[in-house]
Design an enzyme around this catalytic site. Structure first.
Site, short mmCIF file in Angstrom:
data_model
loop_
_atom_site.label_atom_id
_atom_site.label_comp_id
_atom_site.label_asym_id
_atom_site.label_seq_id
_atom_site.Cartn_x
_atom_site.Cartn_y
_atom_site.Cartn_z
CG ASP A 73 -2.31 0.61 0.89
OD1 ASP A 73 -2.33 1.83 0.67
OD2 ASP A 73 -3.32 -0.11 0.89
CG HIS A 81 -5.37 3.66 0.58
ND1 HIS A 81 -4.96 2.35 0.40
CD2 HIS A 81 -6.63 3.72 0.06
CE1 HIS A 81 -5.91 1.65 -0.19
NE2 HIS A 81 -6.94 2.46 -0.40
CB SER A 132 -9.26 0.28 -0.33
OG SER A 132 -8.60 0.40 -1.55
#
Length: 791
Positions: free
Chosen positions: A148, A225, A558
């Site tokens: 990520d 994220h 996600s």
């Protein structure tokens, strides 16, 4: 489905492949040739013994000699675990020359992939000191690798308090860099690495800091994220957690004692390069992770064959070494056939809602009250009623979408501005309105999003509403002589019904590459999920957002993917001998298809419509029964090779994925030579997707189940449940009973699907096969029947 022809190297020139994969080895023409990054799959065994390592060989004049007079290569990444080869930046003509190197098996152009962007563990059936959490010690002996944007190591969710020593088998490390000393790692964050070579080659060496954003040439997360996904999967317990008062309580990951290894392969505002993703897979497996979580995908409609898909290739290399790989299904729903990450050896995870919401309400000047959602946490509106304005009425499309520089400040100052969803981030529209002088915003869904809503931490008072409410707001703004409105915010509400519901944005089937493999595999919590956040940017991620929060609330597949990764970590801890396929099977066959009202799981995009296996796969994962599923559908390398043979891949193409020479059965080659239809329906998959082609209106598929229940002697009986509107479809199972004993742990059965004729434009038919032992084990597999109309 495209079938490659021998010799395999020629497939890179085929127009069909060029349409379904990244642009392959082409010259740009005119002037000095542009440089691009290419990934080369190399025959690992072809290295001359004079070179001590493959890296020495790839960088040598001997390897470059395939292109006479060419300088030695300067590889960006050298792969040696899940993939054998390298990536390098060069002109297309040089790449074309290297493609003819006798040791090069395949080559494809690097490309950018997008990121697919608490209470959720409890919603999945996990309870403190009970069941799977207790039995698996909350996953303390499992290492979850997260590919990520990195991590923010100081967050409480990455604390190693009360954790035992790092498992001795761990081989990973902590890459130091700006803002990230090696001491950032601990017994929780056991590893952290970053991969920027592909990113730098594509965007330029200075691109990390050139877009005006804060970024770190280290594993530190500037985007948020990665911190969110890592701590969703395996975040430590953090008390008094909230996002500026929303979702307050105790935050923890699905496997709160599992260890985290972060692999930064994505960069803020720039996405993720295939070459860096593949390097992340390669390093993670070499380091010794047990689970890999990948909330990255190719976007809607990306159906590159598996031998040209770096995520599929990297995942195969991981799975073949016993590593479970979870991927996000994509956020292009509710469009049909939008699901991505389609390989059958990985878990593809869609998103569902949980029983928590953040309500807001719009009160129009005529007294009507319209429900919506919001995570706005600032000062409430000062006035009980403000003018309401819709820029799209006079300003055109860009103004209706509240795009940057599209709305006239003189028309919106002090007003509640109505903005249509689409084309730009939802939170960015709020910033546009605020900078233009607007007092608040109403964000309205269109047909593409329907009634699906997600909360956002807007920079001004704002409320998101569904399509119907949005149409009502715009009609009122257009027709009232003096339209006014106000917005109120309702905080956090739990116990919401119905839940789960398939999120409107969650990508849908059917599988656009191999329809016999049902994707997504299942759904998991992916709407309004609270987890740790970066300290480098505000909760909107916008440059102008100066707020800083320890936690943030996000929505997307996600967020669903790391729920599955954490669940796999718990199952792996409880059942260390299970294969990745067995773990996925346990999650699929125990998934639920009913909501908390007892009705069928619905579809947020179409309220009132029951969702189907194309929307949720096997259903919504729940951990209460996954610990003891009774039976599992197992699969390994031989099964996946046979599957690739059955769908028409040539042995040389399969070798790109497997890294080993393979031989397809003669039956498969004969079938292709005689014009037979490729089919992957006999792969031992927990779901059953049957495609009836042409005049063939009957098809039989086989499956094998393994008894993993506590009772070695058990009898299971089959039950088929088909939808009432089945177009005359019948499904039979032979044998009807499976008898297991200590000496017979595996049993096989056949499922025959028959239809009277090929109906014109027939809708898919759905159902379930359930094997029950009468003692609490109900092993459920979705059944989907579709017709492939003749061309």
């Amino acid at each position: 489905m495209a079938t490659p022809r021998s010799p395999f190297l020629l497939l890179l020139g085929l127009a069909l492949v060029a349409l379904t994969a990244p642009a392959l080895l082409r010259a740009d023409g005119g002037g000095e040739e542009a440089r691009k990054t290419y990934i080369f799959r190399v025959d690992h065994g072809a290295k001359p013994s004079v070179f001590p390592t493959h890296a020495h060989w790839y960088a040598s004049a001997a390897f470059a000699s395939a292109a006479p007079g060419a300088a030695p290569l300067q590889p960006l990444h050298v792969y040696g675990t899940v993939f054998h080869g390298f990536s390098a930046s060069m002109p297309a003509s040089r790449a074309e020359e290297l493609r003819r190197h006798p040791a090069v098996l395949a080559a494809f152009e690097d490309r950018v992939r997008p990121l697919h962007t608490t209470r959720s563990p409890q919603f999945m059936g996990l309870r403190a000191r009970l069941g799977l959490w207790s039995l698996a010690d909350y996953g303390s002996d499992v290492i979850v690798g997260v590919l990520d944007t990195g991590v923010w190591p100081e967050r409480r969710s990455l604390s190693d308090r009360n954790l035992p020593p790092v498992p001795a088998r761990w081989r990973g490390g902590c890459d130091a860099g700006p803002g990230f000393p090696a001491s950032s790692c601990n017994r929780k964050l056991v590893g952290a690495r970053f991969f920027s070579q592909g990113h730098g080659a594509h965007f330029g060496a200075a691109a990390v800091a050139s877009n005006g954003s804060v970024e770190f040439m280290s594993p530190r997360d500037a985007d948020g994220h990665g911190s969110h996904t890592a701590t969703t999967a395996a975040g430590s317990v953090a008390y008094d957690a909230s996002m500026e008062g929303y979702a307050s309580g105790v935050a923890k990951g699905v496997a709160p004692k599992a260890r985290v290894a972060a692999y930064k392969v994505c960069w803020k505002g720039a996405g993720c390069m295939d070459s860096d993703i593949l390097a992340g897979f390669d390093r993670a497996v070499a380091d010794g992770v047990d689970v890999i979580s990948v909330s990255i995908g190719g976007g809607s409609g990306v159906t590159a064959p598996f031998y040209l898909d770096p995520i599929a290739i990297g995942a195969y290399g991981a799975v073949s070494r016993g590593v479970f790989v979870a991927t996000s299904a994509g956020n292009e729903g509710p469009t049909s056939m939008s699901v991505t990450n389609l390989a059958p050896w990985l878990a593809t995870v869609g998103a569902g809602t949980i029983d928590r919401n953040f309500p807001a309400e719009i009160v129009l000047g005529d007294g009507r009250r319209l429900s919506g959602v919001s995570l706005y946490s600032g000062k409430p509106l000062a006035n009980s009623s403000l003018p309401l304005y819709y820029p799209g009425r006079t300003g055109g499309l860009s103004a209706s979408l509240c795009m940057e520089n599209s709305i006239d400040p003189s028309l919106v100052k002090g007003k509640i501005v109505v903005c249509d969803r689409g084309s730009s981030p939802r939170v960015a529209k709020g910033m546009v309105v605020k900078e233009a002088g607007g007092a608040a915003m109403v964000l309205t869904n269109g047909e593409a999003n329907g009634e699906g809503l997600v909360g956002d931490a807007h920079v001004l008072p704002a409320c998101a509403v569904g399509e119907k409410e949005g149409d009502a707001v715009k009609a009122y703004a257009a027709n009232a002589s003096n339209p006014t409105a106000t917005i109120s915010f309702g905080g956090t509400v739990v116990g919401v019904k119905p839940a789960p519901v398939v999120a409107s944005f969650s990508a849908r089937g059917p599988n656009g590459l191999v329809p016999e493999i049902l994707k997504p595999d299942f759904i998991a919590p992916g709407v309004n999920i609270l987890a740790a956040w970066t300290g480098a940017t505000g909760p909107t991620g916008l440059e102008g957002d100066t707020r800083r929060t320890e936690f943030n609330i996000l929505s997307g597949t996600s967020m669903a993917c790391p729920h599955a990764s954490g669940a796999a970590a718990l199952l792996m801890s409880a059942h260390p001998g299970w294969s990745p396929a067995a773990i996925r099977s346990a999650l699929m066959t125990t998934a639920i298809v009913t909501d908390n009202r007892g009705g069928p799981v619905g579809d947020e995009a179409e309220p009132g419509r029951g969702a189907t296996p194309f929307d949720y796969g096997a259903g919504h994962i729940t951990m209460g029964k996954a610990l003891d599923p009774g039976l599992v559908y197992d699969a390994g390398e031989d099964d996946y090779v046979a599957f690739m043979c059955s769908i028409g891949y040539e042995p040389n193409a399969i070798e790109v994925v497997t890294h080993k020479p393979v031989t397809c059965p003669a039956a498969a080659a004969t079938s292709r030579a005689n014009g037979g239809s490729p089919s992957g329906s006999d792969l031992n998959y927990p779901s059953i997707s049957v495609v009836l082609r042409g005049g063939n209106q009957s098809r039989t598929v086989t499956r094998t189940v393994t008894n993993v229940g506590a009772q070695a002697s058990a009898t299971y009986t089959a039950r088929v449940q088909m939808a009432s509107t089945g177009a005359g479809v019948t499904v039979s199972v032979k044998p009807q009973k499976l008898v297991f004993s200590p000496g017979a742990k595996k049993q096989s059965f056949a499922v025959t699907v028959t239809a009277p004729s090929a109906p014109a434009a027939a809708a898919p038919v759905y159902g379930f096969l359930v094997w029950s032992d009468g003692g609490g084990h109900d092993v459920r597999s979705p059944i989907v029947v579709t017709w492939l109309q003749p061309m």
